[in-house]
Design a protein around this motif. Structure first.
Motif, PDB file in Angstrom:
ATOM      1  N   ARG A 143      29.202 -69.899 -40.449  1.00  0.00           N
ATOM      2  CA  ARG A 143      30.087 -70.775 -40.371  1.00  0.00           C
ATOM      3  C   ARG A 143      29.838 -71.841 -41.254  1.00  0.00           C
ATOM      4  NH1 ARG A 143      28.085 -75.741 -38.272  1.00  0.00           N
ATOM      5  NH2 ARG A 143      26.401 -75.178 -37.485  1.00  0.00           N
ATOM      6  N   SER A 149      35.849 -66.267 -41.926  1.00  0.00           N
ATOM      7  CA  SER A 149      36.412 -67.105 -40.716  1.00  0.00           C
ATOM      8  C   SER A 149      35.020 -67.516 -39.696  1.00  0.00           C
ATOM      9  CB  SER A 149      37.148 -65.985 -39.994  1.00  0.00           C
ATOM     10  OG  SER A 149      36.241 -65.024 -39.638  1.00  0.00           O
ATOM     11  N   GLU A 150      36.005 -68.313 -38.831  1.00  0.00           N
ATOM     12  CA  GLU A 150      34.784 -69.169 -37.766  1.00  0.00           C
ATOM     13  C   GLU A 150      34.625 -67.963 -36.480  1.00  0.00           C
ATOM     14  OE1 GLU A 150      33.468 -72.614 -37.805  1.00  0.00           O
ATOM     15  OE2 GLU A 150      34.221 -72.363 -39.418  1.00  0.00           O
ATOM     16  N   ASN A 151      33.033 -67.412 -36.532  1.00  0.00           N
ATOM     17  CA  ASN A 151      32.972 -66.028 -35.367  1.00  0.00           C
ATOM     18  C   ASN A 151      32.764 -67.560 -34.044  1.00  0.00           C
ATOM     19  OD1 ASN A 151      30.477 -67.455 -37.534  1.00  0.00           O
ATOM     20  ND2 ASN A 151      29.109 -65.848 -36.044  1.00  0.00           N
TER      21      ASN A 151
END
Length: 308
Positions: free
Chosen positions: A62, A306-308
């Protein structure tokens, strides 16, 4: 940075979240079975180059969007020793790519124009079998696997596409000055008591750095010119080619403050020379600007994960 030349690693690794392991070929296990095989697979020669295959089993990536540069912040990125666990805090993309491809930041072409500071927080690791394999590898093999794992992470999560090139660029040649070298023979400068205390049960390395405030020493004990050149590449931010013709091992102390006179404040009266002058005055060597081949990694595409 390591001084070993590492093999070019495979860019086409996509199985990031598959447990790391060795791929095995199915071959006959007995003479009776051998007759059914249409082809024999010859074993690899003992001197075959090592092929890295490992990937992370799980990974959290992130962007840290709350970094306050004016207040100061911590940056770090490293593998836990002898394991597949990698942790990074506020690590910029150039550091990630530099580590993954075994190059210095000046060898990266096409970095994204992301606002400073853009840093990433990463926690990634393999499974217990991968850890066991990593612990059993040699130093160069571990380095190759770590690079491979980060390349796969960057391709999977940052959509990185990159390739290697050799371009004509700015380099330095390291040459002997007019007065000749001022290097001591190996063994002429035994390690000091402070050095012996610092390294304890470990041998004093052939080249190490000691800093006191803004003044630093590079201390050589039986140091080959190649190790000095590797250090200078990091200092000057461009390739340094050994043109000295010196083939021995040497003892020396290289005391310096900053790289160039222009890096110093106008009112700085400290007599300690910058690195370029220290090389000439203390070691009888100098760097000369030149043009030559520069190995680079060209970034064709990269995007924030992308945020995980």
């Amino acid at each position: 940075m390591t001084e070993a030349t590492l093999p070019k690693l495979n860019f086409g690794v996509n199985a990031l979240f598959v447990a790391a392991g060795l791929m095995a070929l199915a071959v006959p296990s007995s003479p009776g079975q051998a007759g059914a095989a249409t082809a024999q697979v010859s074993p690899l020669p003992s001197d075959a180059p090592y092929v890295a295959t490992m990937t992370f089993d799980v990974a959290s990536v992130r962007e840290n969007k709350n970094v306050d540069a004016s207040a100061g912040y911590t940056m770090s990125g490293q593998f836990v020793q002898h394991t597949t666990t990698y942790r990074a805090t506020n690590w910029p993309i150039e550091n990630l790519i530099s580590f993954a491809y075994g190059v210095a930041p000046y060898q990266l072409v096409g970095l994204p124009d992301w606002p400073w500071p853009t840093g990433f927080v990463i926690e990634a690791k393999g499974d217990s079998d991968a850890d066991a394999k990593m612990a059993a590898l040699t130093k160069d093999q571990r380095w190759a696997e770590q690079q491979h794992m980060l390349q796969a992470l960057l391709e999977e999560r940052f959509k990185l596409k990159a390739h290697r090139e050799t371009r004509e660029g700015d380099i330095y040649n390291l040459v002997v000055g007019k007065g000749g070298p001022k290097l001591g023979a190996a063994g002429s400068m035994p390690p000091s008591a402070d050095e012996l205390k610092m390294f304890g049960d470990h041998p004093v390395p052939s080249l190490h750095q000691k800093c006191d405030g803004q003044v630093c020493d590079f201390i050589g004990h039986g140091c080959e010119i190649g190790r000095l050149v590797s250090m200078l590449m990091g200092m000057f931010g461009r390739p340094v080619i050994d043109k000295t013709g010196l083939t021995g091992k040497y003892d020396f102390v290289l005391k310096y403050k900053r790289r160039w006179d222009r890096d110093r404040d106008a009112d700085d009266l400290d007599p300690t020379p910058p690195m370029d002058r220290a090389l000439q005055e203390e070691l009888g060597l100098k760097v000369e600007a030149a043009k030559g081949p520069v190995k680079v990694v060209v970034i064709d595409h990269v995007e924030k994960p992308s945020e995980n």
